[in-house]
Scaffold this active site. Structure first.
Site, PDB file in Angstrom:
ATOM      1  N   ASP A  37      45.080  50.787  38.726  1.00  0.00           N
ATOM      2  CA  ASP A  37      45.797  49.812  39.265  1.00  0.00           C
ATOM      3  C   ASP A  37      47.133  50.185  39.910  1.00  0.00           C
ATOM      4  OD1 ASP A  37      47.668  47.393  39.612  1.00  0.00           O
ATOM      5  OD2 ASP A  37      45.919  46.292  39.274  1.00  0.00           O
ATOM      6  N   THR A  97      36.088  36.535  42.963  1.00  0.00           N
ATOM      7  CA  THR A  97      35.671  36.718  44.345  1.00  0.00           C
ATOM      8  C   THR A  97      35.836  38.144  44.974  1.00  0.00           C
ATOM      9  OG1 THR A  97      37.499  35.748  45.488  1.00  0.00           O
ATOM     10  CG2 THR A  97      35.926  34.125  44.543  1.00  0.00           C
ATOM     11  N   ASP A 114      50.490  48.182  38.626  1.00  0.00           N
ATOM     12  CA  ASP A 114      50.587  48.398  37.173  1.00  0.00           C
ATOM     13  C   ASP A 114      51.097  49.627  36.886  1.00  0.00           C
ATOM     14  OD1 ASP A 114      49.686  45.947  36.444  1.00  0.00           O
ATOM     15  OD2 ASP A 114      47.692  46.522  35.793  1.00  0.00           O
ATOM     16  N   ARG A 144      44.405  39.348  44.292  1.00  0.00           N
ATOM     17  CA  ARG A 144      43.187  39.525  44.461  1.00  0.00           C
ATOM     18  C   ARG A 144      42.668  38.616  43.436  1.00  0.00           C
ATOM     19  NH1 ARG A 144      39.560  44.885  43.649  1.00  0.00           N
ATOM     20  NH2 ARG A 144      40.267  44.844  41.743  1.00  0.00           N
TER      21      ARG A 144
END
Length: 209
Positions: free
Chosen positions: A200, A108, A203, A104
């Site tokens: 996340d 944006t 992670d 990602r």
């Protein structure tokens, strides 16, 4: 929500609560993702076709059932989707595995593809796309776009936690794709993370943060 199945099960709610806990370590996190992925795979494959055949038990003859029809392909969206593969394979050990790599763009929030490797007969398989988090839906939509470019016609999406925003995009771009999730969360925050979410997933799976 059309084409969306939410697994409302007490065992899954229990496991997701542990996933959410910021103190849950990577080893336990990986195990829980595997277990939930297995449950999602059971639900997503309940419409697989069967054929009858004769079975002789130690006591008597009976009718048995075996899977027939198209074979299965599992396509994790890298890297977090890798955490779900083993759980799906527990249910479908003969499935072939492809990989679509995306990250990602932090400015944006749009997905950027960097890798795609799929089975040579992918267009003839029922495809299960797996990704633990369905946030904006951008990565999932792009992955499904790629699969359709390869000729795939039967695609399902499996995710552990999703935000409502993702469904709007998926329904607009891929209304033919059935979605299976374990938990629908509240919303996305200003950074595009699911709230309350679990952070996340990549992670936390791989201990990289």
């Amino acid at each position: 929500m059309k084409n969306v199945t939410v697994l409302d099960h007490p065992v899954i709610k229990h496991k997701i609560s542990i996933l959410r806990d910021k103190n849950t370590g990577s080893n336990e996190f990986r195990s829980l993702v595997t277990e939930i992925a297995m449950m999602l795979a059971y639900e997503a494959t309940k419409d697989l076709e069967l054929e009858e055949y004769d079975v002789e038990t130690p006591v008597a003859k009976t009718t048995g059932y075996r899977l027939t029809g198209k074979k299965i392909g599992i396509v994790p969206i890298l890297r977090a989707g890798l955490g779900m593969v083993d759980g799906v394979l527990e249910v479908l050990p003969a499935a072939k595995i492809g990989h679509i790599g995306m990250y990602r763009n932090e400015e944006t929030l749009q997905p950027v593809e960097y890798y795609c490797k799929l089975p040579s007969d992918v267009e003839n398989r029922d495809i299960l796309v797996v990704d633990p988090m369905l946030a904006t839906g951008g990565s999932a939509c792009d992955a499904i776009d790629r699969l359709k470019e390869y000729g795939c016609k039967s695609i399902k999406l499996l995710s552990i936690i999703a935000a409502p925003e993702a469904f709007k995009l998926l329904e607009e771009k891929h209304p033919d794709v059935k979605i299976y999730i374990s938990q629908l969360d509240e919303r996305l925050n200003e950074n595009g993370y699911i709230v309350p979410g679990l952070g996340d997933a990549g992670d936390r799976l791989f201990g990289t943060k």
